[in-house]
Design a protein around this motif. Sequence first.
Motif, short mmCIF file in Angstrom:
data_model
loop_
_atom_site.label_atom_id
_atom_site.label_comp_id
_atom_site.label_asym_id
_atom_site.label_seq_id
_atom_site.Cartn_x
_atom_site.Cartn_y
_atom_site.Cartn_z
N SER A 83 0.85 -1.19 0.00
CA SER A 83 0.00 0.00 0.00
C SER A 83 0.89 1.24 0.00
O SER A 83 2.02 1.19 0.48
CB SER A 83 -0.92 0.00 1.21
N PRO A 84 0.37 2.35 -0.54
CA PRO A 84 1.18 3.57 -0.54
C PRO A 84 1.35 4.10 0.88
O PRO A 84 0.53 3.82 1.76
CB PRO A 84 0.38 4.54 -1.41
N ASP A 85 2.39 4.86 1.10
CA ASP A 85 2.62 5.48 2.40
C ASP A 85 1.61 6.62 2.56
O ASP A 85 1.51 7.49 1.71
CB ASP A 85 4.04 6.02 2.47
N PHE A 86 0.83 6.57 3.63
CA PHE A 86 -0.11 7.64 3.89
C PHE A 86 0.12 8.19 5.28
O PHE A 86 0.88 7.63 6.06
CB PHE A 86 -1.56 7.21 3.66
N ASN A 87 -0.52 9.30 5.59
CA ASN A 87 -0.35 9.98 6.87
C ASN A 87 -0.71 9.02 8.01
O ASN A 87 -1.87 8.76 8.25
CB ASN A 87 -1.23 11.23 6.92
N HIS A 88 0.28 8.49 8.67
CA HIS A 88 0.07 7.47 9.70
C HIS A 88 -0.49 8.07 10.98
O HIS A 88 0.23 8.65 11.77
CB HIS A 88 1.39 6.74 9.99
N GLN A 89 -1.79 7.90 11.17
CA GLN A 89 -2.44 8.34 12.39
C GLN A 89 -2.98 7.11 13.10
O GLN A 89 -3.13 6.05 12.53
CB GLN A 89 -3.58 9.29 12.07
N ASP A 90 -3.30 7.26 14.37
CA ASP A 90 -3.77 6.15 15.19
C ASP A 90 -2.77 5.01 15.07
O ASP A 90 -1.59 5.19 15.25
CB ASP A 90 -5.19 5.73 14.82
N ASP A 91 -3.22 3.82 14.73
CA ASP A 91 -2.30 2.71 14.50
C ASP A 91 -2.02 2.58 13.00
O ASP A 91 -1.58 1.55 12.54
CB ASP A 91 -2.85 1.41 15.07
N TYR A 92 -2.26 3.66 12.26
CA TYR A 92 -2.16 3.72 10.80
C TYR A 92 -2.71 2.48 10.14
O TYR A 92 -2.13 1.90 9.25
CB TYR A 92 -0.76 4.09 10.31
N GLY A 93 -3.90 2.11 10.61
CA GLY A 93 -4.52 0.91 10.09
C GLY A 93 -5.53 1.17 9.00
O GLY A 93 -5.99 2.28 8.77
N LEU A 94 -5.85 0.09 8.32
CA LEU A 94 -6.95 0.05 7.37
C LEU A 94 -8.08 -0.72 8.04
O LEU A 94 -7.85 -1.76 8.64
CB LEU A 94 -6.50 -0.62 6.07
N TYR A 95 -9.30 -0.19 7.94
CA TYR A 95 -10.43 -0.76 8.68
C TYR A 95 -11.53 -1.35 7.80
O TYR A 95 -12.41 -2.04 8.31
CB TYR A 95 -11.05 0.30 9.59
N GLY A 96 -11.51 -1.05 6.52
CA GLY A 96 -12.56 -1.57 5.64
C GLY A 96 -12.02 -1.82 4.25
O GLY A 96 -11.11 -1.12 3.78
N VAL A 97 -12.59 -2.81 3.57
CA VAL A 97 -12.19 -3.13 2.21
C VAL A 97 -13.40 -3.60 1.43
O VAL A 97 -14.29 -4.27 1.97
CB VAL A 97 -11.05 -4.20 2.18
N TYR A 98 -13.46 -3.23 0.14
CA TYR A 98 -14.54 -3.65 -0.73
C TYR A 98 -14.03 -3.66 -2.18
O TYR A 98 -13.30 -2.76 -2.59
CB TYR A 98 -15.75 -2.71 -0.63
N PHE A 99 -14.44 -4.67 -2.94
CA PHE A 99 -14.11 -4.77 -4.36
C PHE A 99 -15.38 -4.93 -5.17
O PHE A 99 -16.25 -5.74 -4.81
CB PHE A 99 -13.17 -5.95 -4.62
N GLN A 100 -15.49 -4.18 -6.27
CA GLN A 100 -16.62 -4.34 -7.19
C GLN A 100 -16.45 -5.58 -8.05
O GLN A 100 -17.42 -6.21 -8.44
CB GLN A 100 -16.75 -3.12 -8.11
N ASP A 101 -15.21 -5.87 -8.39
CA ASP A 101 -14.87 -7.03 -9.21
C ASP A 101 -13.42 -7.37 -8.90
O ASP A 101 -12.85 -6.81 -7.96
CB ASP A 101 -15.07 -6.71 -10.71
N THR A 102 -12.81 -8.25 -9.63
CA THR A 102 -11.45 -8.68 -9.30
C THR A 102 -10.40 -7.61 -9.56
O THR A 102 -9.25 -7.78 -9.18
CB THR A 102 -11.07 -9.96 -10.07
N SER A 103 -10.78 -6.50 -10.18
CA SER A 103 -9.82 -5.42 -10.47
C SER A 103 -10.02 -4.18 -9.60
O SER A 103 -9.06 -3.61 -9.11
CB SER A 103 -9.93 -5.00 -11.94
#
Length: 159
Positions: A83-103
Amino acid sequence: MDIDTVSNMLSISFPFADEGWVCGRYYLYHFTDGNWTNADQSYVHGSNTSIYFIPGTTCGWCVGSHSNILHTTDGMNWVKQTSPDFNHQDDYGLYGVYFQDTSTGWAVGAGGVILHTTDGGENWSIQESGTTNGLTSVFAVSSTVYAAGQNGTVLKLQQ
């Protein structure tokens, strides 16, 4: 096995009526043949917060702390995506994910980060959210993406 005695589970995805996956703090469990197991799962350990499988497939993604993104095409062997480096706040976590299709997919997290991919997660880019509130959930309908999170945040983004 009662998996809730092992860990707090945070997200579940059933791409088939009789087969699914659940993730939680340091665990990925697979439901098949009427049982939950993690013995058939090969993955990079980390704190997992959200899991999503394309309906009718064994193609899925799991996200979590430290901007961790895992991907599987067979439902058993998970590969860490970058994943790209983003502004690390909190535990710099990702909390949700969704895909419309395999791409095409999105992951959301701490500090209002929205990550977007159009190649199945080989490359992720940061998409402007306009908020610093943590985002915990994401969903897309056609060309409209919705994200929700802390402090009553609800976003509607056009692709």
